[in-house]
Design a protein around this motif. Structure first.
Motif, PDB file in Angstrom:
ATOM      1  N   PRO A  97       6.667 -50.028  24.796  1.00 11.80           N
ATOM      2  CA  PRO A  97       7.508 -50.667  25.527  1.00 11.80           C
ATOM      3  C   PRO A  97       9.102 -49.310  26.110  1.00 11.80           C
ATOM      4  O   PRO A  97       9.388 -49.463  27.443  1.00 11.80           O
ATOM      5  CB  PRO A  97       8.463 -51.242  24.755  1.00 11.80           C
ATOM      6  N   LEU A 100       6.481 -48.234  29.453  1.00 13.77           N
ATOM      7  CA  LEU A 100       7.240 -49.221  30.079  1.00 13.77           C
ATOM      8  C   LEU A 100       8.908 -48.847  30.914  1.00 13.77           C
ATOM      9  O   LEU A 100       8.932 -49.472  31.732  1.00 13.77           O
ATOM     10  CB  LEU A 100       6.765 -50.573  30.153  1.00 13.77           C
ATOM     11  N   LYS A 228       0.727 -58.199  16.670  1.00 15.59           N
ATOM     12  CA  LYS A 228       2.049 -58.153  16.327  1.00 15.59           C
ATOM     13  C   LYS A 228       3.374 -59.200  16.240  1.00 15.59           C
ATOM     14  O   LYS A 228       4.069 -59.486  15.707  1.00 15.59           O
ATOM     15  CB  LYS A 228       2.389 -57.368  17.733  1.00 15.59           C
ATOM     16  N   ASP A 283       6.637 -51.542  15.766  1.00 17.01           N
ATOM     17  CA  ASP A 283       7.122 -52.079  17.256  1.00 17.01           C
ATOM     18  C   ASP A 283       7.935 -53.260  16.916  1.00 17.01           C
ATOM     19  O   ASP A 283       8.813 -53.815  17.722  1.00 17.01           O
ATOM     20  CB  ASP A 283       5.897 -52.117  18.237  1.00 17.01           C
TER      21      ASP A 283
ATOM     22  N   PHE B 239      17.190 -57.540  22.277  1.00 12.18           N
ATOM     23  CA  PHE B 239      17.022 -58.271  21.032  1.00 12.18           C
ATOM     24  C   PHE B 239      18.144 -58.155  20.630  1.00 12.18           C
ATOM     25  O   PHE B 239      18.338 -59.661  20.229  1.00 12.18           O
ATOM     26  CB  PHE B 239      15.673 -57.681  20.540  1.00 12.18           C
ATOM     27  N   LEU B 265       2.385 -56.394  30.918  1.00 13.29           N
ATOM     28  CA  LEU B 265       2.531 -56.139  30.159  1.00 13.29           C
ATOM     29  C   LEU B 265       4.165 -55.702  29.152  1.00 13.29           C
ATOM     30  O   LEU B 265       3.816 -55.622  27.938  1.00 13.29           O
ATOM     31  CB  LEU B 265       1.899 -54.452  31.014  1.00 13.29           C
ATOM     32  N   ASP B 266       5.321 -56.108  30.211  1.00 17.09           N
ATOM     33  CA  ASP B 266       6.250 -55.899  29.640  1.00 17.09           C
ATOM     34  C   ASP B 266       6.209 -57.320  28.728  1.00 17.09           C
ATOM     35  O   ASP B 266       7.118 -57.163  28.287  1.00 17.09           O
ATOM     36  CB  ASP B 266       7.391 -55.815  31.187  1.00 17.09           C
ATOM     37  N   VAL B 268       3.886 -58.601  26.850  1.00 23.67           N
ATOM     38  CA  VAL B 268       3.015 -57.922  25.542  1.00 23.67           C
ATOM     39  C   VAL B 268       3.754 -57.280  25.063  1.00 23.67           C
ATOM     40  O   VAL B 268       4.118 -57.461  23.741  1.00 23.67           O
ATOM     41  CB  VAL B 268       1.771 -57.425  26.076  1.00 23.67           C
ATOM     42  N   PHE B 269       4.455 -56.155  25.393  1.00 18.84           N
ATOM     43  CA  PHE B 269       5.234 -54.878  25.224  1.00 18.84           C
ATOM     44  C   PHE B 269       7.327 -55.341  25.186  1.00 18.84           C
ATOM     45  O   PHE B 269       7.114 -54.596  25.954  1.00 18.84           O
ATOM     46  CB  PHE B 269       4.976 -53.721  25.010  1.00 18.84           C
ATOM     47  N   THR B 270       6.993 -56.137  24.708  1.00 15.80           N
ATOM     48  CA  THR B 270       8.039 -56.739  25.013  1.00 15.80           C
ATOM     49  C   THR B 270       9.732 -56.186  24.661  1.00 15.80           C
ATOM     50  O   THR B 270       9.457 -54.508  24.663  1.00 15.80           O
ATOM     51  CB  THR B 270       8.920 -58.154  23.822  1.00 15.80           C
ATOM     52  N   HIS B 271      10.053 -56.317  26.083  1.00 15.26           N
ATOM     53  CA  HIS B 271      11.584 -55.642  25.747  1.00 15.26           C
ATOM     54  C   HIS B 271      12.920 -56.202  26.975  1.00 15.26           C
ATOM     55  O   HIS B 271      12.323 -56.810  27.955  1.00 15.26           O
ATOM     56  CB  HIS B 271      11.631 -53.684  26.211  1.00 15.26           C
ATOM     57  N   ASP B 272      14.160 -55.324  26.820  1.00 17.05           N
ATOM     58  CA  ASP B 272      15.272 -55.419  27.317  1.00 17.05           C
ATOM     59  C   ASP B 272      15.621 -57.167  27.351  1.00 17.05           C
ATOM     60  O   ASP B 272      15.606 -57.738  27.001  1.00 17.05           O
ATOM     61  CB  ASP B 272      15.666 -54.325  28.509  1.00 17.05           C
ATOM     62  N   PHE B 275      13.038 -59.681  26.053  1.00 14.71           N
ATOM     63  CA  PHE B 275      13.521 -60.577  24.986  1.00 14.71           C
ATOM     64  C   PHE B 275      14.515 -61.837  25.010  1.00 14.71           C
ATOM     65  O   PHE B 275      14.532 -62.443  24.054  1.00 14.71           O
ATOM     66  CB  PHE B 275      13.739 -59.783  23.996  1.00 14.71           C
ATOM     67  N   GLU B 278      12.006 -64.730  26.547  1.00 11.75           N
ATOM     68  CA  GLU B 278      11.987 -65.147  25.949  1.00 11.75           C
ATOM     69  C   GLU B 278      12.421 -66.169  24.953  1.00 11.75           C
ATOM     70  O   GLU B 278      11.785 -67.387  24.872  1.00 11.75           O
ATOM     71  CB  GLU B 278      11.707 -63.752  24.647  1.00 11.75           C
TER      72      GLU B 278
END
Lengths: 414, 298
Positions: A97, A100, A228, A283, B239, B265-266, B268-272, B275, B278
């Motif tokens: 992340p 990204l 994950k 992660d 989170f 992708l954001d 899948v690779f969760t961020h900010d 979260f 979600e």
């Protein structure tokens, strides 16, 4: 069943103790000059190994570090475990992340800082194998060229993180771009390296290329998506219901080992399983910071010294030192990484000075390069001279990284 | 149509409020909320429906507005065809919407989340502020417990000012400004040769810097009657904020809009923000500041 007898057990335990305590002493001394921990550990290995101690006192050397019997087998097992755990902990810090989040500048930096060093290394080794002491038409030249390209394109996250934190740049724009890009370099670098190792082990098998690539992608995709999510479900339960930190440590290490065993079983390398498991665990938002620290401390202060000291014990650094190869590899490393990372950062929107600071940050190779080199050396992919040169390059790039980042960033803390 | 005049325009006051009408079971409650906010702010209400225009649908909307004693002359109905997300975003852009009101489920199943539901996809792409109502009420009431996320992003001052504007509309007199402290990377950087004291000092310094930054960011409030509570929380960005908001049972969480369109992708690779999307911790207001964060870092 073969097992260590009474005398062998004493020797085994004494040698481990000697490796640990002497590397700690040198690491503490090196701290005064802000030298990386790995440097102290390597120097201890060189002093305890055939380069110094073995040359001066060959009988004592062969008593403490015997090359026959059960002790070297036990030592080899422990070192193999160390590599797996080192890759696990390296994976734990790869947080995709971050890449990204940093957007265009990190994408450009990470891509260029991989592509340019890779082709610098690959093309040089492919067209001039003689520079590395290889025959012009050696059967493994192609794999060596691929390896050298990969070796020049990875970075060393822990060293970089430490340098940035010392300079109070860790949370700055430069720091975040360097960290995010280094994470990507590590991820791609280790995957490419695993492909090379798998192909090298199965030279001549035409179907192996696709099998290897599909197996790696399949395993990686599974672990980083569904795997994950499963970890995210299990970790809170373990952390709340099972003894702490015992529960989470058992879970993390067993997941690392089973993943490593799985990738080894499907003819990839154990390191890939450990690395990807590390990413999946690290992660997770549910991994307590304290648990992360314990895992780091345990591996960095027990397994890492054993691994890095063992390098000096295995290889004679004085005999295998070739100034020409050392200088040439250092030159390629600096050229590839500085050009690639700086160009990428500049293209991504940073100023010239900031881009150079990023370039020098990404240039630190540290422990990751040494692990990579050791695995390649153990597999017979590189010779001792190239191995020694890679180790020296890793140290030189790590030491020079800090002062140059400071110079070009103007140390303008965030 | 040129939208140049919108560049740099603050996200408040609200002149145009849009609402997506899907005729779902909760649409009338959502209309109550939108009409309530439109009355408070004096903004024009634009109702967007993506689908065939029919007299039945039109009558249904007009009847619902009448039932809420809403002045129909201040409302406008826009009909769009084709892709729902595209249609709603297009209508918002054409009407220079300041706010889009959407209803959303608190949590979606994994497949829907990855594929992207209408409401969440709009949140990831919209070029206007979005009020995401988790549980719209038939009889709306003002928000009382309001949290605002404070980060280093140059959009943050606008977000804070929008919170102040909302306080004026709804009449709440306190907000909690929340900032996250992220210790990621510290374990890696301090694992080798630092003393326990060094690690503690490093963490303390990071915490202090974040607290100072929070305090500094709140200087944007001048002579406001608002009571501002400052709170720093530890954990992964997004989170930790989501958990804290849920734990404290806030009515509304106000955050910045993402700096770039968020994609698969954001998720899948969760961020900010992902979260928060979600698993919505409360009603969420995503403030879209029309300054370009990517070029304003310097």
């Amino acid at each position: 069943m073969n097992k260590l007898d009474h005398g062998e057990l004493i020797i085994f335990l004494c040698s481990l103790s000697l490796m640990l305590i002497s590397s700690r002493v040198l690491a503490e001394l090196g701290k005064k000059w802000k030298l990386p921990l790995v440097m102290g550990e390597l120097i201890v290995g060189i002093i305890l190994g055939p380069s110094v101690f073995g040359m001066l006192f060959p009988d004592s050397f062969s008593t403490i570090f015997p090359s026959t019997g059960n002790v070297p087998v036990a030592m080899d097992g422990l070192i193999s475990l160390s590599v797996v755990l080192l890759l696990f902990v390296a994976g734990m810090e790869v947080q995709l992340p971050q890449l990204l989040k940093q957007g265009k500048v990190a994408m450009f930096t990470s891509t260029f800082s991989m592509v340019i060093p890779f082709f610098t290394g690959f093309l040089t080794a492919h067209f001039f194998p003689g520079f590395f002491g290889l025959p012009d038409d050696g059967p493994n030249n192609f794999y060596f060229a691929l390896f050298l390209g990969t070796a020049l394109s990875i970075s060393a996250l822990p060293v970089i993180a430490r340098i940035l934190m010392d300079l109070n740049l860790f949370r700055s724009k430069i720091g975040m771009v360097i960290i995010a890009s280094a994470m990507f370099n590590d991820l791609v670098g280790w995957i490419i390296f695993t492909v090379i190792l798998s192909l090298f082990r199965k030279t001549g098998d035409n179907g192996s290329v696709w099998y290897t690539i599909i197996a790696i992608l399949g395993f990686g995709l599974f672990m980083l998506t569904l795997g994950k999510k499963i970890i995210d479900r299990i970790l809170p339960w373990i952390q709340n219901k099972i003894s702490w930190p015992g529960g989470v440590l058992s879970f993390a290490f067993s997941l690392c080992l089973i993943s490593a065993a799985f990738t080894e079983a499907i003819h990839l390398h154990a390191i890939l399983g450990a690395f990807i498991a590390g990413i999946a665990v690290g992660d997770s938002v549910h991994l307590h910071e304290k648990a992360r620290e314990i895992i780091h401390q345990f591996i960095t202060n027990f397994f890492a010294p054993l691994f890095f000291v063992s390098i000096g014990i295995k290889v004679n650094f004085i005999e295998n030192f070739d100034l020409g190869i050392v200088l040439f590899i250092c030159l390629l490393a600096y050229f590839g990484k500085l050009t690639g990372a700086s160009l990428g950062a500049w293209w991504g929107g940073m100023t010239g000075r900031e881009a150079l600071a990023v370039g020098f940050g990404m240039n630190a190779r540290g422990a990751m390069e040494i692990i990579l080199g050791t695995l390649a050396f153990n597999e017979g992919l590189i010779n001792s001279q190239v191995y020694v040169a890679l180790v020296i390059m890793a140290l030189v790039t790590s030491i020079t990284s800090g002062p140059f980042i400071k110079k070009f960033s103007g140390v303008n803390p965030a | 149509m040129s939208f140049e005049h919108l560049k740099g325009k603050p996200p408040y006051p609200f002149h145009t409020i849009c609402m997506a009408v899907a005729f779902s079971p909760r649409w009338e409650s959502l209309l109550s909320e939108s009409a309530f906010l439109s009355r408070l702010s004096g903004a024009k209400l634009v109702l967007i429906h993506v689908g065939e225009k029919t007299t039945t649908k039109e009558q249904k909307i007009l009847k619902a507005l009448e039932a809420r004693q809403y002045d129909i002359s201040k409302a406008q109905i826009i009909w769009k065809k084709g892709n729902t997300v595209k249609g709603i975003l297009e209508a918002c852009k054409e009407n220079a919407a300041d706010l889009l009101v959407l209803g959303a489920l608190r949590r979606e199943n994994l497949l829907n989340f990855y594929l992207g539901s209408v409401a969440r996809t709009i949140c990831r792409r919209a070029k206007c502020s979005i009020l995401l109502l988790e549980n719209p009420r038939h009889t709306p009431a003002p928000f009382k417990k309001v949290f605002v996320h404070v980060s280093d992003n140059p959009k943050t001052p606008h977000t804070l000012q929008t919170a102040e504007y909302l306080a004026g509309l709804y009449g709440f007199n306190a907000i909690t400004a929340v900032r996250e402290i992220d210790f990621s990377g510290v374990a890696m950087a301090t694992a080798d040769s630092v003393t326990a004291g060094d690690t503690t000092r490093t963490k303390r310094e990071i915490s202090q810097t974040e607290e100072d930054s929070l305090h500094h960011a709140l200087k944007v409030f001048k002579d406001t009657g608002l009571e501002i509570k400052e709170k720093t929380i530890k954990g992964k960005p997004g989170f930790a904020l989501s958990n804290y908001t849920r734990e404290k049972k806030a009515d509304l969480l106000i955050i910045n809009s993402p700096d770039q369109k968020l994609g698969f992708l954001d998720r899948v690779f969760t961020h900010d923000l992902e979260f928060i999307l979600e698993d919505l911790p409360s009603n969420v207001l995503i403030v879209h500041s029309r300054i370009n964060a990517n070029t304003s870092h310097e």
